[in-house]
Design a protein around this motif. Sequence first.
Motif, PDB file in Angstrom:
ATOM      1  N   LYS A  50      34.763  45.085  23.141  1.00  0.00           N
ATOM      2  CA  LYS A  50      33.884  45.409  22.010  1.00  0.00           C
ATOM      3  C   LYS A  50      33.943  46.906  21.696  1.00  0.00           C
ATOM      4  CE  LYS A  50      29.054  45.486  20.664  1.00  0.00           C
ATOM      5  NZ  LYS A  50      27.678  45.362  21.144  1.00  0.00           N
ATOM      6  N   ASP A  51      33.895  47.739  22.747  1.00  0.00           N
ATOM      7  CA  ASP A  51      33.991  49.187  22.531  1.00  0.00           C
ATOM      8  C   ASP A  51      35.332  49.569  21.905  1.00  0.00           C
ATOM      9  OD1 ASP A  51      31.477  49.507  23.609  1.00  0.00           O
ATOM     10  OD2 ASP A  51      32.201  50.070  25.611  1.00  0.00           O
ATOM     11  N   PHE A  52      36.403  48.927  22.361  1.00  0.00           N
ATOM     12  CA  PHE A  52      37.723  49.193  21.778  1.00  0.00           C
ATOM     13  C   PHE A  52      37.754  48.795  20.308  1.00  0.00           C
ATOM     14  CE2 PHE A  52      41.986  47.556  20.725  1.00  0.00           C
ATOM     15  CZ  PHE A  52      42.693  48.730  20.809  1.00  0.00           C
ATOM     16  N   VAL A  56      38.490  51.203  17.123  1.00  0.00           N
ATOM     17  CA  VAL A  56      39.542  50.915  16.147  1.00  0.00           C
ATOM     18  C   VAL A  56      38.958  50.871  14.750  1.00  0.00           C
ATOM     19  CG1 VAL A  56      41.132  49.123  15.349  1.00  0.00           C
ATOM     20  CG2 VAL A  56      41.079  49.747  17.762  1.00  0.00           C
ATOM     21  N   ARG A  57      37.813  50.233  14.588  1.00  0.00           N
ATOM     22  CA  ARG A  57      37.167  50.137  13.269  1.00  0.00           C
ATOM     23  C   ARG A  57      36.789  51.526  12.748  1.00  0.00           C
ATOM     24  NH1 ARG A  57      36.768  47.699   8.578  1.00  0.00           N
ATOM     25  NH2 ARG A  57      34.684  47.696   7.747  1.00  0.00           N
ATOM     26  N   ALA A  58      36.250  52.380  13.623  1.00  0.00           N
ATOM     27  CA  ALA A  58      35.880  53.735  13.196  1.00  0.00           C
ATOM     28  C   ALA A  58      37.126  54.519  12.778  1.00  0.00           C
ATOM     29  CB  ALA A  58      35.145  54.457  14.311  1.00  0.00           C
ATOM     30  N   GLY A  59      38.203  54.411  13.558  1.00  0.00           N
ATOM     31  CA  GLY A  59      39.446  55.093  13.196  1.00  0.00           C
ATOM     32  C   GLY A  59      40.024  54.564  11.897  1.00  0.00           C
ATOM     33  N   MET A  60      39.912  53.250  11.688  1.00  0.00           N
ATOM     34  CA  MET A  60      40.423  52.650  10.455  1.00  0.00           C
ATOM     35  C   MET A  60      39.636  53.154   9.240  1.00  0.00           C
ATOM     36  SD  MET A  60      40.827  48.602   9.560  1.00  0.00           S
ATOM     37  CE  MET A  60      39.068  48.336   9.482  1.00  0.00           C
ATOM     38  N   GLN A  62      37.991  55.966   9.023  1.00  0.00           N
ATOM     39  CA  GLN A  62      38.313  57.379   8.829  1.00  0.00           C
ATOM     40  C   GLN A  62      39.659  57.534   8.126  1.00  0.00           C
ATOM     41  OE1 GLN A  62      38.628  59.582  12.451  1.00  0.00           O
ATOM     42  NE2 GLN A  62      39.066  61.508  11.431  1.00  0.00           N
ATOM     43  N   ARG A  63      40.655  56.779   8.575  1.00  0.00           N
ATOM     44  CA  ARG A  63      41.988  56.864   7.960  1.00  0.00           C
ATOM     45  C   ARG A  63      41.962  56.353   6.526  1.00  0.00           C
ATOM     46  NH1 ARG A  63      46.256  59.667   7.069  1.00  0.00           N
ATOM     47  NH2 ARG A  63      48.130  58.426   6.787  1.00  0.00           N
ATOM     48  N   GLU A  64      41.186  55.311   6.278  1.00  0.00           N
ATOM     49  CA  GLU A  64      41.065  54.784   4.919  1.00  0.00           C
ATOM     50  C   GLU A  64      40.440  55.826   3.991  1.00  0.00           C
ATOM     51  OE1 GLU A  64      38.587  51.194   2.924  1.00  0.00           O
ATOM     52  OE2 GLU A  64      39.683  50.731   4.751  1.00  0.00           O
ATOM     53  N   ALA A  65      39.443  56.555   4.503  1.00  0.00           N
ATOM     54  CA  ALA A  65      38.818  57.606   3.701  1.00  0.00           C
ATOM     55  C   ALA A  65      39.819  58.737   3.427  1.00  0.00           C
ATOM     56  CB  ALA A  65      37.589  58.155   4.412  1.00  0.00           C
ATOM     57  N   GLU A  66      40.626  59.100   4.444  1.00  0.00           N
ATOM     58  CA  GLU A  66      41.632  60.148   4.249  1.00  0.00           C
ATOM     59  C   GLU A  66      42.663  59.721   3.204  1.00  0.00           C
ATOM     60  OE1 GLU A  66      43.288  60.760   8.099  1.00  0.00           O
ATOM     61  OE2 GLU A  66      41.497  61.759   8.878  1.00  0.00           O
ATOM     62  N   LEU A  67      43.107  58.480   3.285  1.00  0.00           N
ATOM     63  CA  LEU A  67      44.092  57.998   2.310  1.00  0.00           C
ATOM     64  C   LEU A  67      43.493  57.909   0.915  1.00  0.00           C
ATOM     65  CD1 LEU A  67      45.883  55.206   4.353  1.00  0.00           C
ATOM     66  CD2 LEU A  67      46.826  57.398   3.653  1.00  0.00           C
ATOM     67  N   GLY A  68      42.251  57.458   0.837  1.00  0.00           N
ATOM     68  CA  GLY A  68      41.594  57.391  -0.467  1.00  0.00           C
ATOM     69  C   GLY A  68      41.451  58.765  -1.093  1.00  0.00           C
ATOM     70  N   GLU A  69      41.138  59.751  -0.271  1.00  0.00           N
ATOM     71  CA  GLU A  69      41.023  61.122  -0.779  1.00  0.00           C
ATOM     72  C   GLU A  69      42.386  61.654  -1.209  1.00  0.00           C
ATOM     73  OE1 GLU A  69      39.987  65.441   1.105  1.00  0.00           O
ATOM     74  OE2 GLU A  69      38.766  63.740   1.750  1.00  0.00           O
ATOM     75  N   ALA A  70      43.417  61.356  -0.408  1.00  0.00           N
ATOM     76  CA  ALA A  70      44.752  61.846  -0.730  1.00  0.00           C
ATOM     77  C   ALA A  70      45.300  61.200  -1.993  1.00  0.00           C
ATOM     78  CB  ALA A  70      45.702  61.585   0.437  1.00  0.00           C
ATOM     79  N   LEU A  71      44.953  59.957  -2.237  1.00  0.00           N
ATOM     80  CA  LEU A  71      45.453  59.250  -3.421  1.00  0.00           C
ATOM     81  C   LEU A  71      44.541  59.403  -4.626  1.00  0.00           C
ATOM     82  CD1 LEU A  71      46.674  55.971  -1.721  1.00  0.00           C
ATOM     83  CD2 LEU A  71      48.075  57.840  -2.570  1.00  0.00           C
ATOM     84  N   GLY A  72      43.429  60.049  -4.452  1.00  0.00           N
ATOM     85  CA  GLY A  72      42.512  60.247  -5.564  1.00  0.00           C
ATOM     86  C   GLY A  72      41.747  58.986  -5.920  1.00  0.00           C
TER      87      GLY A  72
END
Length: 118
Positions: A50-52, A56-60, A62-72
């Motif tokens: 569950k912790d893993f 993974v969900r938190a990292g996903m 975060q990465r989704e937010a970074e990609l959304g920002e990079a793609l506008g």
Amino acid sequence: MFRRTFWFTAGAAAGVWATTKVNRKLKQLTPESLAAQAADKAVEAGHRLKDFALDVRAGMLQREAELGEALGLEGPPVDNGQDRELPAPRRRAALDHTASPTTTYSIPTISYNRNEDH
């Protein structure tokens, strides 16, 4: 006389200690105890899993937010039924689609006759 008493007491203490150790080990090896240990290990593994998954969900996210920002793509969603425009491409396409449609490509022919060269 004192020596005999000392060694008798030391032997009795060693016997009690050994009997206690053996009885504890035998209790650990009963089916009920083994089942309880297995259940505890399963619960512990479930908590780790569950912790893993949460990591993974938190990292996903975060990465989704970074990609959304990079793609506008960050912005309020449009509710009036109109589609949002995509941002302009940042790189040239890897394939050049402007090649003339009359270009012919030659495909090499390969013989697949199993009886050849035998």
